[in-house]
Design a protein around this motif. Structure first.
Motif, PDB file in Angstrom:
ATOM      1  N   HIS A  33      39.508  42.877  42.528  1.00  0.00           N
ATOM      2  CA  HIS A  33      40.764  43.516  42.115  1.00  0.00           C
ATOM      3  C   HIS A  33      40.525  44.913  41.534  1.00  0.00           C
ATOM      4  O   HIS A  33      41.435  45.501  40.934  1.00  0.00           O
ATOM      5  N   ASP A  69      45.918  41.702  34.470  1.00  0.00           N
ATOM      6  CA  ASP A  69      45.393  41.456  35.817  1.00  0.00           C
ATOM      7  C   ASP A  69      44.059  40.722  35.748  1.00  0.00           C
ATOM      8  O   ASP A  69      43.768  39.867  36.601  1.00  0.00           O
ATOM      9  N   ALA A 101      43.328  37.139  37.488  1.00  0.00           N
ATOM     10  CA  ALA A 101      42.267  37.016  38.490  1.00  0.00           C
ATOM     11  C   ALA A 101      41.288  35.898  38.123  1.00  0.00           C
ATOM     12  O   ALA A 101      40.893  35.091  38.982  1.00  0.00           O
TER      13      ALA A 101
END
Length: 452
Positions: A413, A440, A444
């Motif tokens: 990512h 994020d 993830a």
């Protein structure tokens, strides 16, 4: 015997009281009840503790306070009216609230602590009156009566060991319910001092340890503790069982369901903790247990990210050869009363991670100038947008390749990782990211361990 603590959202109104009483009386082992002050009844409402703080500030500033006092009194009257409690029974609680400005306080900090504590004190006294009105044998017990002794500052108190000796001597009939106010204790000089905000959890844990409870049930407004923040991850997995130290590691970075300091008395007393939902008491919730003999069912138990950090990065060639380099930096922080959170280092580099809430821009400039003068680093950088993500799990202890499993989805990512550190316990891995990447990163890592 079980100690049962109810949060402010659970005791915000008469219906909440009725639900709490239903829970208390459903199990004869639930004999010790700890109350918080009434919380919000709706998103636009005001917590009684916040009203009491406003009341105290008005008194300190010698401003009119009748309107605020009226709002506080109305909250307790509404709960009493829900149970048709006679007015004369509520009058001692109201009189005590009215007379708070006439108390003798060493200074304004003690005044503030005393005012705040009366949210819990009034609610505990009201709970005991309601239970008695409903026909139950009940006793209202204040910290003075129980011997909950504290030291420290008036609004950030710490329990002292003598408390547990006094609680050992505390006696009660098997048939009676005991109702304690949370959040505060009594100093050696006899003044009220409060624990840090959310401290009713601490009172519950103190009583669980001191009264040798078999279980400490902490009722709140969620069904369980989740493997990730539901505001970050959609429908995260609930945690059925976890250890004390897993909870401590996760609380540090931002788990807010349970006050992390509240774990300490329970850990010392080896008392299991069950976090449950007041509205759904039939659900199992999350059980927090000692780590001895614990068998984890998952590699990772939880993932949480805290965005309230900042970092001071220093580079100095041949730093590892210089005696006292780190000591001089820490002395500067100590002189300004700034604790540091972590300090990962290399042969030529040190990163000092701080709680951003404890420093302002002026203080940052001051300590940076003093460090520059004291150790003359080749490079000195302040990183303001720092976040710390904690990946925690007893199942990580003997698992090979966990770090790779954590870092691989971050790389996929394109999430930068300026710092990684594994705790000595081997049940937690700390990852430094930037604020914008924090959520994020949690998603993830969660996807890797819980979805895949």
């Amino acid at each position: 015997m079980k100690v049962v603590k109810f949060g402010g959202s659970s005791l915000a109104d008469g219906e909440g009281f009725a639900q709490a009483i239903k829970i208390i009386t459903a199990d004869p082992e639930r004999r010790v009840i700890v109350t918080s002050a009434p919380g919000k009844r709706n998103p636009d409402d005001i917590k009684v503790t916040d009203l009491l703080i406003e009341y105290a500030q008005r008194v300190i500033e010698q401003k009119p306070y009748d309107d605020v006092l009226h709002q506080i009194v109305v909250r307790y009257q509404a709960i009493a009216n829900h149970f048709n409690l006679p007015d004369d029974q509520l009058e001692p609680i109201i009189d005590r609230l009215r007379n708070l400005p006439n108390g003798k306080y060493p200074n304004d900090n003690y005044l503030l602590a005393a005012f705040k504590a009366h949210g819990e004190r009034s609610n505990a006294q009201l709970m005991s009156l309601v239970l008695k009105h409903l026909g139950y044998e009940v006793r209202f017990v204040t910290p003075t009566m129980a011997g909950i002794r504290v030291t420290g500052t008036p609004n950030n108190a710490t329990v002292i060991p003598e408390t547990y000796s006094l609680l050992d001597q505390f006696t009660a009939k098997q048939s009676e319910l005991l109702v304690f106010p949370g959040f505060y204790g009594i100093t050696l000089a006899g003044h009220i001092a409060t624990f840090s905000r959310g401290g009713s959890d601490i009172t519950g844990a103190i009583l669980a340890r001191g009264l040798h409870a078999d279980l400490y049930e902490n009722f709140t407004d969620v069904d369980a503790i989740y493997a990730a923040n539901p505001n970050v991850v959609d429908n995260p997995q609930p945690i059925s069982r976890m250890t004390y130290r897993e909870m401590r590691e996760l609380s540090y970075a931002g788990f807010s369901v349970f006050h992390d300091e509240a774990l300490i008395p329970a850990i010392e007393g080896n008392v299991p903790i069950n976090v449950k939902n007041t509205q759904h008491p039939e659900k199992p919730g999350t059980l927090i247990v000692p780590d001895k003999g614990f068998q984890p069912s998952d590699i990772v138990t939880g993932i949480v990210s805290g965005k309230h950090f900042a970092a001071l990065y220093l580079h100095k060639y041949l730093l590892n050869k210089q005696t006292g380099f780190t000591l001089r930096i820490l002395q500067i922080l100590a002189e300004h009363n700034i604790p540091y959170e972590h300090m990962p280092s290399g042969i030529d580099d040190i990163t000092i991670i701080l709680d951003r809430n404890l420093v302002n821009d002026q203080l940052i400039d001051t300590i940076s100038n003093e460090i520059q003068e004291a150790v003359n680093p080749d490079r000195l950088e302040w990183i303001d947008n720092y976040a710390v993500t904690m990946v925690v799990g007893e199942g990580m202890r003997n698992r090979i390749g966990v770090i790779n499993d954590i870092l691989s989805p971050l790389a996929q990512h394109h999430i930068a990782v300026p710092m990684i550190n594994q705790g000595a316990s081997r049940i937690s891995i700390m990852i430094g990211t930037y604020d914008d990447d924090a959520d994020d990163a949690v998603r993830a890592i969660y996807h890797r361990f819980f979805v895949n």
